[in-house]
Enzyme design. Structure first.
Site, mmCIF file in Angstrom:
data_model
loop_
_atom_site.group_PDB
_atom_site.id
_atom_site.type_symbol
_atom_site.label_atom_id
_atom_site.label_comp_id
_atom_site.label_asym_id
_atom_site.label_seq_id
_atom_site.Cartn_x
_atom_site.Cartn_y
_atom_site.Cartn_z
ATOM 1 N N LYS A 122 -38.005 45.195 -4.672
ATOM 2 C CA LYS A 122 -38.994 44.756 -5.659
ATOM 3 C C LYS A 122 -39.265 45.892 -6.625
ATOM 4 O O LYS A 122 -39.645 46.985 -6.219
ATOM 5 C CB LYS A 122 -40.288 44.327 -4.970
ATOM 6 C CG LYS A 122 -41.364 43.847 -5.950
ATOM 7 C CD LYS A 122 -42.590 43.337 -5.219
ATOM 8 C CE LYS A 122 -43.666 42.846 -6.181
ATOM 9 N NZ LYS A 122 -44.871 42.335 -5.476
ATOM 10 N N ASP A 227 -55.124 38.038 -4.401
ATOM 11 C CA ASP A 227 -54.226 37.111 -5.106
ATOM 12 C C ASP A 227 -53.607 36.155 -4.086
ATOM 13 O O ASP A 227 -52.408 35.902 -4.094
ATOM 14 C CB ASP A 227 -53.150 37.893 -5.842
ATOM 15 C CG ASP A 227 -52.511 37.093 -6.971
ATOM 16 O OD1 ASP A 227 -53.087 36.056 -7.362
ATOM 17 O OD2 ASP A 227 -51.432 37.476 -7.450
#
Length: 378
Positions: A122, A227
């Site tokens: 990532k 989130d």
């Protein structure tokens, strides 16, 4: 944006010294002058001009000029190469495969390490949005300006790795963290589907309860995800959830902890009602003085991600949110390897990775060289 690590094989040690010198110089300079590059790289003679020219051709750096001088800046592809070089030397990344996801602030690839096991790479790309909306800064020295995209992306990756590590050590359902350098995080590849791609669940109430329990369990350990939604929850074949994406995680002692906690709960309630027509009257509420079992926020800070780092990252993220509020939220969409409306989870992998040819969207590049998929203006 496209990640092409091919040139890593052909770059010389001196070219990496020049690239590293520009990275170091960028800490205090928006545009790094050639004299400083030569000083930091400790390369003498006219060879440095050739190295700079080659790096520009490979699109790892960019040339800019101001009223005072001509200088150079690192772009994301150059930062990618520096991180990959380090991860490759450690054996964490030896090959890079297909891109499996792209968001507003990250790109995700399948990679393999020395053990030949597949994993996930990532790359955090904070600033991909904000740099398109601010004026170009061309000052020679910038002691009082906002932190650079390199610094903030590195902080975001450090935070994700630190929190993923402590969560994994305490038995939370998260990917196994493997390595981190600069803005890159290497983690376990999970065999699961994003919750957003699932149209039917045999027992939605069971998954709903597991997710709410996970929110409460995080809070009891001193953390709030921040989130917690269908984009950041993976569901295994057996129905068990896996939590991903931690850059926005905050402590329960945060000033706005209750707001973030309630937002996480509301995201799950809203999604289950909309997608599965499931609604429960039972849902957790924030309790600051509840039974707290661990202080994982403190432990994460002790692992290297300090309170000062957290404060800087929070400030930058708030600026990002303010800038997004000024934009049409439908202007850009997060692109994944599978279409959001595709309910067939067994689609061919190659078709899933093909670029979207929808005429309603266009591809453009920002000043950092990143590809942005934007909705076409009518």
């Amino acid at each position: 944006m496209k990640l092409d690590p091919t040139s890593l094989r052909y770059m010389s040690a001196d070219e990496f010294r020049v690239l590293t010198a520009i990275e170091v110089g960028s800490r205090n300079h928006d545009i790094v002058p050639e004299t400083l590059i030569a000083e930091l790289s400790r390369l003498r003679g006219g060879g440095i001009n050739k190295y700079i020219s080659d790096l520009i051709k490979r699109k790892l750096i960019a040339s800019e000029s101001s009223s005072k001088y001509v200088g150079y800046k690192l772009v994301y592809s150059g930062y990618d190469h520096l991180a990959l070089k380090t991860l490759s030397r450690r054996g964490s990344v030896v090959s890079v495969g297909n891109q499996i996801g792209v968001g507003k602030e990250s790109d995700i690839f399948v990679i393999a390490g020395e053990d030949e096991q597949q994993a996930v790479l990532k790359l955090h790309r904070l600033g991909r949005q904000s740099f398109r909306n601010v004026k170009q800064k061309r000052d020679y020295f910038r002691p009082n300006q906002s932190p650079s995209w390199m610094y903030m992306s590195r902080l975001s990756a450090m935070k994700e790795f630190a929190f993923m590590k402590v969560l994994h050590e305490h038995g939370f359902p998260v990917p196994t963290p493997i390595d981190q350098n600069r803005h890159c995080v290497v983690m376990e590849l999970i065999d699961a589907f994003p919750l957003r791609q699932i149209d039917h669940i045999a027992e939605p109430g069971r998954l709903y309860s597991e997710l709410m329990d996970l929110i409460v369990r995080l809070a009891k350990h001193g953390l709030i995800h921040g989130d917690f939604n269908e984009f950041n929850i993976l569901v295994r074949e057996n129905g068990s959830p896996v939590l991903i994406d931690f850059p926005q995680m905050v402590s329960t002692s945060h000033l706005n902890a209750e707001f973030y906690f309630n937002r996480d709960v509301d995201c799950i309630r809203t999604f289950f009602k909309r997608r599965f027509a499931y609604e429960s009257v039972l849902y957790p509420k924030f309790a600051l003085n509840g039974d707290k079992e661990f202080d994982l926020d403190v432990k994460a800070a002790a692992s290297g991600f300090s309170r000062k780092d957290q404060a800087n990252l929070d400030k930058f993220m708030q600026e990002q949110e303010l800038q997004r509020d000024d934009e049409d939220p439908s202007d850009e969409e997060i692109v994944y390897s599978d279409s959001e409306n595709d309910s067939d989870q067994n689609d061919d992998q190659d078709e899933a990775n093909e670029p979207d040819s929808d005429g309603d969207y266009i591809i453009e590049q920002d000043r950092l060289g990143n590809s942005i998929r934007r909705k076409r203006e009518v």
